[in-house]
Design a protein around this motif. Structure first.
Motif, PDB file in Angstrom:
ATOM      1  N   SER A 170       0.839  -1.209   0.000  1.00  0.00           N
ATOM      2  CA  SER A 170       0.000   0.000   0.000  1.00  0.00           C
ATOM      3  C   SER A 170       0.867   1.249   0.000  1.00  0.00           C
ATOM      4  N   GLN A 222      -7.263   0.868  -0.579  1.00  0.00           N
ATOM      5  CA  GLN A 222      -7.654  -0.320   0.189  1.00  0.00           C
ATOM      6  C   GLN A 222      -8.882  -0.039   1.061  1.00  0.00           C
ATOM      7  N   ASP A 270      -5.936  -1.276  -4.929  1.00  0.00           N
ATOM      8  CA  ASP A 270      -5.362  -1.898  -3.740  1.00  0.00           C
ATOM      9  C   ASP A 270      -6.385  -2.848  -3.132  1.00  0.00           C
ATOM     10  N   GLU A 271      -6.174  -4.135  -3.318  1.00  0.00           N
ATOM     11  CA  GLU A 271      -7.052  -5.185  -2.815  1.00  0.00           C
ATOM     12  C   GLU A 271      -8.532  -4.930  -3.109  1.00  0.00           C
TER      13      GLU A 271
HETATM   14 MG   LIG Z   1      -2.123  -2.718   2.052  1.00  0.00          MG
END
Ligand SMILES: [Mg+2]
Ligand SMILES: Nc1ncnc2c1ncn2[C@@H]1O[C@H](COP(=O)(O)OP(=O)(O)OP(=O)(O)O)[C@@H](O)[C@H]1O
Lengths: 258, 337
Positions: free
Chosen positions: A48, A90, A177-178
């Motif tokens: 991240s 995220q 991010d994810e």
């Molecule tokens: Mg992360």
């Protein structure tokens, strides 16, 4: 993938410290045109942090970032966005009490034409509703009304809004991010399809994920992050899932391939 | 490529922009609850006292709403950003002393004196905003500090003396005109106009959306590329300007500069905001609700006075009311999640 192509986005020797924690410790990065690059790594490996530096959300302490071969300095997320880099963070970064349309256009609201927009700075609400509808339809996200507040949506739908926002405005690079974390099977499927659609539009995508099957399904190359650095960068075809996991966890060194 | 499925319910086709259903829209009206409460309060006092619903008395209620009602606009802006402003009554009081003392004791002409009074209030707003964003102190502590600073400056500068003999330009807004036989002050009109402007900016302009989003999720606003420090300082400074206008309205209504004014107005303005349905956690609420909340506060004050209830009980009742309003807000929010 043509390995001689000039990278769209590049990072060299990026360092970011938080007090005594070194989140990124001389990290390199490379994204080629039109590819889906997966970034994998253990919790706390600095994934991240890396993408925040690439998207202007944080300013690295050391190192350089190059966009289309030219050094850039992002002083804030707006700088990166102006360069056409869009990010799904995220933690999603949506405002729950605002509507879907308002969230899609947060920070880049469309104002009415003429004096209403210029002098009174009035929002072009209808136009934004219409465009929001079009973006969500284009990505086949089935949400009834763009006037719904985001807090009334399911987790998957919220993710859809965040993804749609980045896909709608990106002109250069999309970073996620994810995006499938906390999603059900069907919702994950749909986000993966979105990612493939974005690549079809010719935009490169950076995908951070802990989900190995997803990574191996959609990515062209894999960047393995370990202890704040890039352990290796390999073509997805040329590595197996167990090997990738072994490098991720440090059970194996990352020198095997490049 | 794999077949895509919509994120919604299976096979659900996105239909035309229908908007929320009638019921959700009805209950989505932010100020509906407060409005019903206002009607109930009005009905109660109308039953108990013949004088309550007379034009003269309602005009009085409006006049008694002026300061708190105006302060509450600034308070709403601050609370929407998830802050709170305890200093507003004291800042208003300071502004009123600055403008009246400059005009009466220093012989300044009224318009520049008013302008300097407004400026003093804006300066307090900027100070609040700078401390909240710059050193990231909680708004509660910052404004508790500036409350005391403004209070002390008011008393030092005025020498505890009430300033009277104000020039006509300063009291003009206290003059009245007739609507169907009922006298209404120009100050009331100014307050209502400020509500319209605040409503417009909050709901129709980008900056208004940013204020709500800031109270919801500041990180999202920052990542969206909005300069959040500038926005926050702007909110506090605008609130300061509104407190300055409240100072002018106060001076015009009372025809004096009184260093003892405004001492409970901070809590009254918070009461108005909360009764109006704005969440103390920020990001939700409306300025129209605040106007209704301010009217509820002054209706209760006025009605209890008509019924001959001692003013200390009015304080008691408004105190209980805030807690009830916050509790209701909490419970309903919990219900919707
Ligand atoms: Mg992360
Ligand atoms: N704002 C911050 N303040 C202090 N430390 C931080 C901050 N952000 C990240 N870190 C630290 O930096 C390291 C890397 O964090 P980062 O979030 O980049 O990891 P990650 O690879 O994204 O992990 P995850 O898979 O859990 O999302 C961690 O040790 C984390 O605790």
């Amino acid at each position: 993938m043509n390995n001689t192509a000039r990278p769209v986005l590049e990072g060299r020797g990026l360092v970011k410290r938080y007090g005594h924690v070194t989140a990124m410790d001389g990290c390199d990065f490379e994204l080629l045109p039109g590819e889906i690059l997966a970034v994998i790594g253990d919790n706390g490996a600095g994934k991240s942090t890396l993408i925040k530096a690439l998207s202007g959300a944080i300013i690295p302490d050391e190192g350089t970032i190059l966009l289309d071969g030219e050094e850039v300095r992002f002083h804030g997320p707006l700088d990166a966005r102006r360069q056409g880099i869009e990010t799904v963070y995220q933690d999603l970064a949506v405002a729950p009490a605002l509507t879907i349309a308002e969230n899609l256009f947060l920070g880049r609201e469309v104002r009415r034409s003429g004096a209403a927009g210029k002098v009174f700075r009035m929002l072009a609400k209808r136009q934004m509703l219409r465009e929001a509808r079009a973006h969500m339809d284009e990505l086949k996200i089935g949400i009834r009304s763009m006037r719904q507040t985001v807090e009334t949506l399911s987790g998957g739908q919220r993710q859809g809004v965040a993804v749609a926002r980045s896909a709608a405005f990106a002109r250069h690079v999309v970073i996620m991010d994810e995006p499938t974390a906390a999603l059900g099977v069907k919702e994950s499927r749909m986000v993966l399809d979105l990612i493939l659609q974005i690549r079809e539009r010719g935009l490169p995508v950076i995908l951070i994920s802990h989900n190995m099957p997803h990574v191996f399904e959609v990515s062209d190359r894999i960047h393995i992050q370990r202890l704040g650095r890039r352990a290796t960068l390999v073509a997805t075809k040329s590595i197996t899932m167990p090997d990738a996991v072994a490098i991720m966890t440090g059970a194996r060194s990352g020198d095997l391939a490049a | 490529m794999v077949e895509t499925t919509p994120l919604g319910v299976d096979g659900e086709v996105p239909e035309a922009e229908a908007g929320p259903s009638f019921v959700t829209r009805l209950f989505g009206i932010p100020a509906l609850g407060p409005f019903v409460a206002l009607i109930l309060v009005g009905a109660f006092f109308a039953l108990k006292s013949d004088r309550f619903l007379t034009g003269g008395n309602l005009s009085l209620v409006l006049q008694q709403t002026i300061e708190v009602g105006t302060l509450a606009i600034g308070q709403t802006l601050v609370i929407l950003t998830a802050g709170i402003d305890l200093s507003n009554g004291a800042v208003m009081s300071f502004g009123s002393i600055v403008m009246t003392k400059l005009a009466v004791d220093s012989g300044m002409s009224p318009i520049p004196a008013i302008a300097l009074g407004l400026l003093a209030c804006v300066a307090f707003g900027v100070l609040n905003g700078a401390l909240v964003t710059g050193i990231r102190l909680p708004a509660f502590i910052v404004t508790l500090g500036t409350l005391n600073i403004a209070f002390a400056l008011t008393h030092i500068y005025s020498g505890e003396a009430t300033i009277s003999g104000l020039p006509g330009e300063m009291t003009f807004l206290g003059d009245t005109f007739k609507i169907g036989g009922t006298a209404v002050t120009y100050g009331t009109v100014v307050m209502l106009a400020l509500y319209v402007v605040a409503w417009f900016v909050l709901t129709q302009a980008p900056v208004g959306r940013h204020v709500y989003a800031l109270g919801n999720n500041p990180e999202a606003v920052r990542l969206a590329g909005v300069h959040i420090r500038r926005l926050l300082v702007g909110v506090y400074a605008t609130a300061g300007l509104i407190y300055g206008i409240a100072a002018l309205l106060l001076v015009a209504r009372t025809q004096v500069g009184d260093p003892a004014s405004g001492q409970t107005d901070n809590l009254d303005s918070i009461t108005a905001v909360v009764l109006g349905g704005t969440s103390l956690f920020g990001g939700r609420g409306s300025v129209i609700g605040t106007l209704i909340g301010a009217l509820i506060v002054s209706c209760i004050r006025n009605g209890l006075t008509l019924l001959g209830v001692d003013s200390i009980y009015q304080v008691l009742i408004t105190g209980i009311l805030v807690i009830v309003a916050v509790a209701v807000d909490q419970l309903t929010r919990r219900g919707t999640r």
